[in-house]
Write an enzyme that holds these catalytic residues in place. Structure first.
Site, PDB file in Angstrom:
ATOM      1  N   GLU A 195      45.710  25.138  43.616  1.00  0.00           N
ATOM      2  CA  GLU A 195      45.238  26.269  44.408  1.00  0.00           C
ATOM      3  C   GLU A 195      45.223  25.904  45.891  1.00  0.00           C
ATOM      4  O   GLU A 195      44.757  24.818  46.236  1.00  0.00           O
ATOM      5  CB  GLU A 195      43.838  26.679  43.946  1.00  0.00           C
ATOM      6  CG  GLU A 195      43.833  27.194  42.508  1.00  0.00           C
ATOM      7  CD  GLU A 195      42.450  27.509  41.963  1.00  0.00           C
ATOM      8  OE1 GLU A 195      42.350  28.172  40.928  1.00  0.00           O
ATOM      9  OE2 GLU A 195      41.456  27.041  42.579  1.00  0.00           O
TER      10      GLU A 195
ATOM     11  N   HIS B 199      40.983  33.178  42.061  1.00  0.00           N
ATOM     12  CA  HIS B 199      39.785  32.346  41.934  1.00  0.00           C
ATOM     13  C   HIS B 199      38.572  33.025  42.576  1.00  0.00           C
ATOM     14  O   HIS B 199      37.831  32.418  43.362  1.00  0.00           O
ATOM     15  CB  HIS B 199      40.013  30.964  42.561  1.00  0.00           C
ATOM     16  CG  HIS B 199      39.090  29.914  41.998  1.00  0.00           C
ATOM     17  ND1 HIS B 199      39.474  28.603  41.815  1.00  0.00           N
ATOM     18  CD2 HIS B 199      37.790  29.975  41.588  1.00  0.00           C
ATOM     19  CE1 HIS B 199      38.456  27.903  41.322  1.00  0.00           C
ATOM     20  NE2 HIS B 199      37.426  28.730  41.174  1.00  0.00           N
TER      21      HIS B 199
ATOM     22  N   ARG C  14      38.816  26.727  34.441  1.00  0.00           N
ATOM     23  CA  ARG C  14      39.577  25.805  35.273  1.00  0.00           C
ATOM     24  C   ARG C  14      41.061  25.977  34.946  1.00  0.00           C
ATOM     25  O   ARG C  14      41.434  26.157  33.780  1.00  0.00           O
ATOM     26  CB  ARG C  14      39.150  24.340  35.023  1.00  0.00           C
ATOM     27  CG  ARG C  14      37.747  24.008  35.517  1.00  0.00           C
ATOM     28  CD  ARG C  14      37.691  23.949  37.032  1.00  0.00           C
ATOM     29  NE  ARG C  14      36.383  23.580  37.546  1.00  0.00           N
ATOM     30  CZ  ARG C  14      35.445  24.435  37.928  1.00  0.00           C
ATOM     31  NH1 ARG C  14      35.674  25.738  37.812  1.00  0.00           N
ATOM     32  NH2 ARG C  14      34.292  24.018  38.400  1.00  0.00           N
TER      33      ARG C  14
END
Length: 317
Positions: free
Chosen positions: A263, A285, A234
């Site tokens: 994000e 990601h 994370r």
């Protein structure tokens, strides 16, 4: 007939097929949904699928037809779970689907950073080979993965998956106890010991008030100057500005980052602002995103909805 609404289907690539649920249903899918569009799109929905779209108490309280929230991801911090529990609205998530993809991504970053592949690629682009005028050149240290020590923070399936791959290529694996823990569990080492011993540190723990900025200036200073950090967990686990400073000053040797505090990340993020650093590899990601993993996610998403309609809900949070 159930009405299923997928609010952010663009989070699943178009070439991945989501199996049709086995019960009668009407399916509506939107690639993206803005906050002001949520209520209108869910007005008569009985099942909502969401990955990152926020479903807060204010919104959920105005949707009496809703029977199930099916989160199409493992993380469910986009849903007010406390409100759902208090009001009897089930929420399910996806589990165990990326146990190949994330560990392979972590190991790919570890290999690339230990061998300085990014830095050598940049040197070739910048004409260093022609300048050196030899059959090869050594402008950056090249470290082996075999016999290096991997420190894992987080003891779930993903951390275990990384450990399995790391052992297979000859790494020594140590598992970190929680930072600040009064006692060290069997099979673990104190957090500070892990920092001092590890050649590669990889993060696979939840993000909460105890782990926010888990890795910052003090922690980097306790690592080997030759060590690298990998974060495919994370974004908030790492103090991003402190990481940039540690890389610039040579406090640690490199970092691979797949997750960010916000994000999509923008150029205001210090990591993106320094994306050209040869010892920093950034990915958007996607550690979880191999085709096989996303197909497993899609299959489980449908299985979760089918199980709920059959009266045997699973993967509830």
């Amino acid at each position: 007939m159930e009405k299923i609404v997928f609010l952010d289907s663009a989070t699943i690539p178009a070439h991945i097929r989501i199996p049709a649920p086995s019960f009668p249903h009407h399916w509506e899918s939107f690639e993206t949904t803005l906050p002001e569009q949520v209520l209108e799109r869910l007005a008569d929905a009985t099942i909502v699928i969401a990955n990152k779209v926020m479903l807060n108490a204010e919104t959920l309280s105005t949707l009496p037809s809703l029977k199930l929230i099916a989160v199409s991801a493992t993380g469910y911090n986009n849903v007010d779970v406390d409100w759902c529990h208090a009001n009897g609205l089930p929420v399910c998530n996806i589990r165990g689907y990326a146990t190949r993809s994330v560990p392979e991504h972590v190991m790919a970053l570890a290999f690339a950073l230990r061998r300085n592949l990014n830095a050598y690629h940049s040197d070739i682009e910048n004409g260093v080979w022609k300048e050196k005028n030899q059959f090869c050149f050594f402008t950056h240290p090249i470290g082996d993965i075999a016999d290096a020590t991997l420190g894992i923070i987080g003891s779930g399936n993903l951390g275990e998956g990384v450990a399995t791959l790391a052992k297979a290529v000859g790494m020594t694996v140590i598992r970190s106890e929680r930072k600040g823990a009064a006692h060290t569990r069997e099979g673990y080492v104190p957090f500070e010991t892990m920092l001092a011993q590890a050649d590669v540190v990889t993060l696979h723990c939840p993000l909460n008030e105890n782990t926010t900025n888990l890795m910052s200036t003090s922690e980097f200073a306790q690592m080997k100057s030759s060590a690298i950090l990998i974060n495919a967990g994370r974004g908030g686990l790492v103090d991003e500005q402190a990481l940039v400073e540690a890389l610039k000053k040579g406090v640690i040797a490199g970092a691979g980052v797949d997750v960010f505090t916000q994000e999509p990340a923008t150029m205001s993020n210090p990591l993106l602002a320094h994306a050209g650093m040869p010892n920093l590899i950034l990915t958007p990601h996607v550690a979880w995103g191999s085709d096989s993993s996303i197909q497993a996610l899609a299959n489980q998403l449908t299985e979760n909805m089918d199980a709920f309609i059959k009266g045997a809900p699973k993967n509830l949070v």
